[in-house]
Design a protein around this motif. Structure first.
Motif, PDB file in Angstrom:
ATOM      1  N   THR A  66       0.844  -1.196   0.000  1.00 27.20           N
ATOM      2  CA  THR A  66       0.000   0.000   0.000  1.00 27.20           C
ATOM      3  C   THR A  66       0.873   1.237   0.000  1.00 27.20           C
ATOM      4  OG1 THR A  66      -1.833   1.137   1.114  1.00 27.20           O
ATOM      5  CG2 THR A  66      -0.155   0.188   2.537  1.00 27.20           C
ATOM      6  N   ASP A  67       0.377   2.306  -0.602  1.00 26.80           N
ATOM      7  CA  ASP A  67       1.107   3.565  -0.621  1.00 26.80           C
ATOM      8  C   ASP A  67       0.108   4.699  -0.821  1.00 26.80           C
ATOM      9  OD1 ASP A  67       3.504   4.907  -0.389  1.00 26.80           O
ATOM     10  OD2 ASP A  67       4.450   3.833  -2.038  1.00 26.80           O
ATOM     11  N   SER A  68       0.234   5.746  -0.010  1.00 32.69           N
ATOM     12  CA  SER A  68      -0.576   6.938  -0.229  1.00 32.69           C
ATOM     13  C   SER A  68       0.296   7.999  -0.884  1.00 32.69           C
ATOM     14  CB  SER A  68      -1.130   7.477   1.091  1.00 32.69           C
ATOM     15  OG  SER A  68      -2.125   6.616   1.591  1.00 32.69           O
ATOM     16  N   VAL A  70       0.724  12.053  -1.754  1.00 36.33           N
ATOM     17  CA  VAL A  70       0.303  13.392  -1.332  1.00 36.33           C
ATOM     18  C   VAL A  70       1.181  14.432  -2.027  1.00 36.33           C
ATOM     19  CG1 VAL A  70      -0.520  12.528   0.907  1.00 36.33           C
ATOM     20  CG2 VAL A  70       1.827  13.385   0.719  1.00 36.33           C
ATOM     21  N   ALA A 106      -7.947   4.591  -4.070  1.00 33.21           N
ATOM     22  CA  ALA A 106      -8.810   5.297  -3.119  1.00 33.21           C
ATOM     23  C   ALA A 106      -8.433   6.770  -3.139  1.00 33.21           C
ATOM     24  CB  ALA A 106      -8.659   4.706  -1.718  1.00 33.21           C
ATOM     25  N   LEU A 107      -9.404   7.603  -3.476  1.00 32.90           N
ATOM     26  CA  LEU A 107      -9.165   9.041  -3.638  1.00 32.90           C
ATOM     27  C   LEU A 107      -9.727   9.807  -2.443  1.00 32.90           C
ATOM     28  CD1 LEU A 107     -10.402   9.396  -7.352  1.00 32.90           C
ATOM     29  CD2 LEU A 107      -8.091   8.865  -6.548  1.00 32.90           C
ATOM     30  N   PHE A 153      -5.513  13.458  -2.688  1.00 36.37           N
ATOM     31  CA  PHE A 153      -4.570  12.455  -2.196  1.00 36.37           C
ATOM     32  C   PHE A 153      -5.048  11.115  -2.771  1.00 36.37           C
ATOM     33  CE2 PHE A 153      -4.583  15.122   1.956  1.00 36.37           C
ATOM     34  CZ  PHE A 153      -3.635  16.005   1.456  1.00 36.37           C
ATOM     35  N   ASN A 155      -4.545   6.863  -2.532  1.00 39.21           N
ATOM     36  CA  ASN A 155      -3.926   5.633  -2.048  1.00 39.21           C
ATOM     37  C   ASN A 155      -4.116   4.549  -3.093  1.00 39.21           C
ATOM     38  OD1 ASN A 155      -4.316   2.775  -0.759  1.00 39.21           O
ATOM     39  ND2 ASN A 155      -2.998   3.917   0.642  1.00 39.21           N
ATOM     40  N   ALA A 157      -3.357   0.409  -3.346  1.00 37.72           N
ATOM     41  CA  ALA A 157      -2.817  -0.826  -2.782  1.00 37.72           C
ATOM     42  C   ALA A 157      -2.727  -1.791  -3.954  1.00 37.72           C
ATOM     43  CB  ALA A 157      -3.711  -1.380  -1.684  1.00 37.72           C
ATOM     44  N   CYS A 349       6.135  12.570  -2.790  1.00 34.87           N
ATOM     45  CA  CYS A 349       5.398  11.468  -3.409  1.00 34.87           C
ATOM     46  C   CYS A 349       4.076  11.250  -2.686  1.00 34.87           C
ATOM     47  CB  CYS A 349       6.217  10.170  -3.418  1.00 34.87           C
ATOM     48  SG  CYS A 349       6.673   9.568  -1.801  1.00 34.87           S
TER      49      CYS A 349
ATOM     50  N   PHE B  64     -10.611  -8.431  -2.580  1.00 34.67           N
ATOM     51  CA  PHE B  64      -9.640  -7.344  -2.438  1.00 34.67           C
ATOM     52  C   PHE B  64     -10.457  -6.059  -2.345  1.00 34.67           C
ATOM     53  CE2 PHE B  64      -6.301  -4.772  -5.055  1.00 34.67           C
ATOM     54  CZ  PHE B  64      -5.697  -4.298  -3.900  1.00 34.67           C
ATOM     55  N   THR B  66     -10.653  -1.741  -0.695  1.00 38.40           N
ATOM     56  CA  THR B  66      -9.952  -0.574  -0.144  1.00 38.40           C
ATOM     57  C   THR B  66     -10.961   0.431   0.366  1.00 38.40           C
ATOM     58  OG1 THR B  66      -8.309   1.154  -0.598  1.00 38.40           O
ATOM     59  CG2 THR B  66      -9.885   0.705  -2.342  1.00 38.40           C
ATOM     60  N   SER B  68     -10.856   4.513   2.346  1.00 43.42           N
ATOM     61  CA  SER B  68     -10.187   5.581   3.088  1.00 43.42           C
ATOM     62  C   SER B  68     -11.162   6.132   4.120  1.00 43.42           C
ATOM     63  CB  SER B  68      -9.743   6.706   2.158  1.00 43.42           C
ATOM     64  OG  SER B  68      -8.681   6.268   1.352  1.00 43.42           O
ATOM     65  N   SER B 104      -3.784  -3.813   5.079  1.00 45.66           N
ATOM     66  CA  SER B 104      -2.743  -2.796   5.023  1.00 45.66           C
ATOM     67  C   SER B 104      -3.263  -1.554   5.734  1.00 45.66           C
ATOM     68  CB  SER B 104      -2.413  -2.449   3.572  1.00 45.66           C
ATOM     69  OG  SER B 104      -3.528  -1.842   2.951  1.00 45.66           O
ATOM     70  N   ALA B 106      -2.481   2.677   5.719  1.00 51.17           N
ATOM     71  CA  ALA B 106      -1.731   3.821   5.195  1.00 51.17           C
ATOM     72  C   ALA B 106      -2.283   5.087   5.843  1.00 51.17           C
ATOM     73  CB  ALA B 106      -1.860   3.889   3.677  1.00 51.17           C
ATOM     74  N   ASP B 140       2.076   2.382   5.336  1.00 54.65           N
ATOM     75  CA  ASP B 140       2.716   3.560   4.748  1.00 54.65           C
ATOM     76  C   ASP B 140       2.322   4.754   5.607  1.00 54.65           C
ATOM     77  OD1 ASP B 140       4.000   5.143   2.611  1.00 54.65           O
ATOM     78  OD2 ASP B 140       1.969   5.867   2.221  1.00 54.65           O
ATOM     79  N   LYS B 142       2.467   9.079   5.500  1.00 52.38           N
ATOM     80  CA  LYS B 142       2.810  10.357   4.873  1.00 52.38           C
ATOM     81  C   LYS B 142       2.418  11.471   5.837  1.00 52.38           C
ATOM     82  CE  LYS B 142       4.073   8.975   0.655  1.00 52.38           C
ATOM     83  NZ  LYS B 142       3.865   7.541   0.742  1.00 52.38           N
ATOM     84  N   VAL B 144       1.433  15.642   5.773  1.00 51.13           N
ATOM     85  CA  VAL B 144       1.167  16.841   4.969  1.00 51.13           C
ATOM     86  C   VAL B 144       1.246  18.068   5.874  1.00 51.13           C
ATOM     87  CG1 VAL B 144      -0.227  15.644   3.243  1.00 51.13           C
ATOM     88  CG2 VAL B 144      -1.345  16.610   5.268  1.00 51.13           C
ATOM     89  N   ASN B 155      -6.171   4.967   5.231  1.00 57.71           N
ATOM     90  CA  ASN B 155      -6.649   4.012   4.240  1.00 57.71           C
ATOM     91  C   ASN B 155      -6.308   2.612   4.716  1.00 57.71           C
ATOM     92  OD1 ASN B 155      -5.979   2.071   1.832  1.00 57.71           O
ATOM     93  ND2 ASN B 155      -7.467   3.539   1.067  1.00 57.71           N
ATOM     94  N   ALA B 157      -6.588  -1.282   3.126  1.00 58.70           N
ATOM     95  CA  ALA B 157      -6.992  -2.197   2.066  1.00 58.70           C
ATOM     96  C   ALA B 157      -6.951  -3.582   2.701  1.00 58.70           C
ATOM     97  CB  ALA B 157      -6.061  -2.114   0.864  1.00 58.70           C
TER      98      ALA B 157
END
Lengths: 349, 349
Positions: A66-68, A70, A106-107, A153, A155, A157, A349, B64, B66, B68, B104, B106, B140, B142, B144, B155, B157
């Protein structure tokens, strides 16, 4: 309500609040992960501190990551937050040795985001996913009030399948191994910073954002389990990921500055902006640590791929100074390359 | 730069910007999903518009999903953003019929978030995941800048395994099917709104946030593929998810108001706040649409579970008015229960 702060594994008197440096990929990020998240969520998959987890599913090895994202600004030379979100998670899967099977998206949108910006980002995600050949199979959309987000933002996965001949893990770095990279460093971070700072250069500096699944698959096809470690040097750059690997594998790492590919324009921009390129984020590069006997073959495989034309052997794993990374400079001196202690580039990122 | 706005599937003249209603779970959310995301990311898994995607992995069916979480406030009676993020994704997997295998996590943290709040949330995630028995295997973080986020967004998943006897999909709702729910509605949304509005009631209104994997597994164990549809009525409430199912399966849905469990305190709060409980979010409830011959058995199974004591049969699938949901009111009238067109409760999950 019970006061939990007495049990907090991060000393609250020293770190009463989250700072930007906690997200910078350096020492404070590591402190959060190692002292708070890993002990709290304790389980074997998490403790490997890989770019993704590896799970057994009816005989198949599944990678899950997984990665978000920003990044600011959301559009930049060489990409945007949408393509970056696809490449980032595809690359995390690739760093587990996996071929990507499916992504989620996921927005988190801020009220007021122009609809045309959203559409541009969605199309960019679609194009990036199609180029990789990985479907976006599930998603989620949230909206936050104006002033409580920043445009968008994302995300992502992802899940991927690890082929039988792949056996990569940060702890597999061994004395004698050779360290390779598939091309020039620091391009993503410098592209973002030039936009933010409004700098103009003769050549436009572009992010290297690219999906690494295919070039990694080729390396694994030729070198199989002689590929010991794969890692993409995103936040914190080459210096940070090599420090992490040195610590996890309890080995020393020795780099040769003269061998590390770096474009002149990027070197110049780093000097102007005051950054050490070793700490600047990449989004289309990976470090491969491989057994010495396959190093030349891996180098040739990298160079034969469009994303590896400037690939190079940049260093080796040594028995000396376990846990530390040293750099032999162009003029022959040896200096320690430490973890970043604070914040270098926020929201890269 | 190419102007993409001419190709935007959402008419930009009517909807130039993202509004809170685009995240509310009603008609505008649906418009984004159906007109923009699904065509752009076109693939079979996404088009089922399930709570998660279903993938084949070496013979196993993998779910699967996800989600947020941007709930405000982050701490509320009955839970917090951490437990909600675990329950939400566990429940999305359960709604595919899956047993959760791994999650996961995030985090997007805002600069300035108290470290003690982060610790409280991490512990809450840990406790929720441990209670479910699902590991958090990858993550993960981040950060801001201050004013570009709101404390913390999470988030999660998840991946899960769908047992052979489960075969649920929104399109499987058939005329004659019976609609059940595992308990009283509208508790999560009202708990959040009471905190936000600073309302005090005699009984504290608590979120129903809970993991539904176990109660769903029991229902599937007794009724197998006679369980046609599972869906958790989160954003947009029971009304919105039933409208979605009616549209996807091209069937009519008839509800009996008198049968829908609703606590007096919640009913009262809805009246004070001006909400229709049918549209208010739940986080520990699910709708099961099952073949008539197993309905009583499913009801008994639900009632035997701690999370289903107030379970009820609340309606049926009918041949009349395909695509629409009607409610027979307590006084005998029949009224249409439409999709929510605008925003009801922003940032409820």
């Amino acid at each position: 309500m019970i006061d939990l702060s007495a049990t907090c594994p991060i000393p609250i008197s020293d770190y009463p609040h989250i700072t930007l440096a906690h997200g910078g990929g350096g020492r404070l990020t590591q402190m959060l992960i190692e002292q708070m998240f890993v002990p709290a969520f304790a389980n074997a998959a998490l403790e490997t501190l890989h770019d993704g987890a590896i799970l057994d599913v009816s005989g198949a090895r599944l990678a899950f990551s997984t990665d978000s994202f920003v990044v600011h600004p959301i559009f930049f030379p060489g990409g945007d937050i949408g393509s970056l979100a696809v490449h980032g998670t595809v690359n995390d899967l690739a760093m587990c040795g996996a071929r990507p099977l499916a992504l989620s998206s996921a927005l988190i949108l801020e009220e007021g985001l122009p609809m045309s910006d959203l559409w541009r980002i969605v199309q960019s995600m679609q194009n990036a996913a199609r180029a990789v050949g990985v479907p976006i199979v599930t998603g989620d959309t949230k909206v936050v009030d104006r002033g409580k987000g920043d445009g968008v933002f994302i995300n992502t996965a992802g899940i991927g399948i690890i082929p039988a001949h792949a056996r990569v893990a940060p702890t597999r770095a061994q004395v004698g191994d050779v360290i390779l990279i598939n091309g020039a460093i620091a391009e993503h971070g410098i592209a973002i910073m030039s936009v933010r700072e409004g700098l103009e250069f003769e050549t436009q500096l572009r992010s290297d954002s690219a999906p690494l699944h295919d070039i990694v698959a080729r390396v694994l096809d030729v070198a199989g389990e002689h590929v010991h470690v794969l890692r993409d040097p995103t936040r914190g750059g080459v210096a940070s990921v090599l420090n992490e690997i040195a610590a996890q594998a309890r080995v020393g790492i020795r780099l040769n500055e003269a061998q590390i590919p770096l474009a002149d324009a990027v070197r110049g921009a780093c000097e102007i902006l005051g950054f050490d390129p070793l700490y600047v984020a990449n989004e289309g590069k990976f470090i491969a640590i491989v057994a010495r006997e396959v190093a030349e073959q891996v180098l040739a495989t990298l160079r034969a791929h469009p994303l590896g034309r400037d690939a190079a052997i940049i260093g080796e794993v040594v028995a000396e100074h376990p846990g530390k990374v040293y750099l032999r400079s162009r003029i022959g001196g040896l200096r320690v390359v430490d973890m970043l202690s604070g914040e270098q580039l926020p929201r890269i990122c």
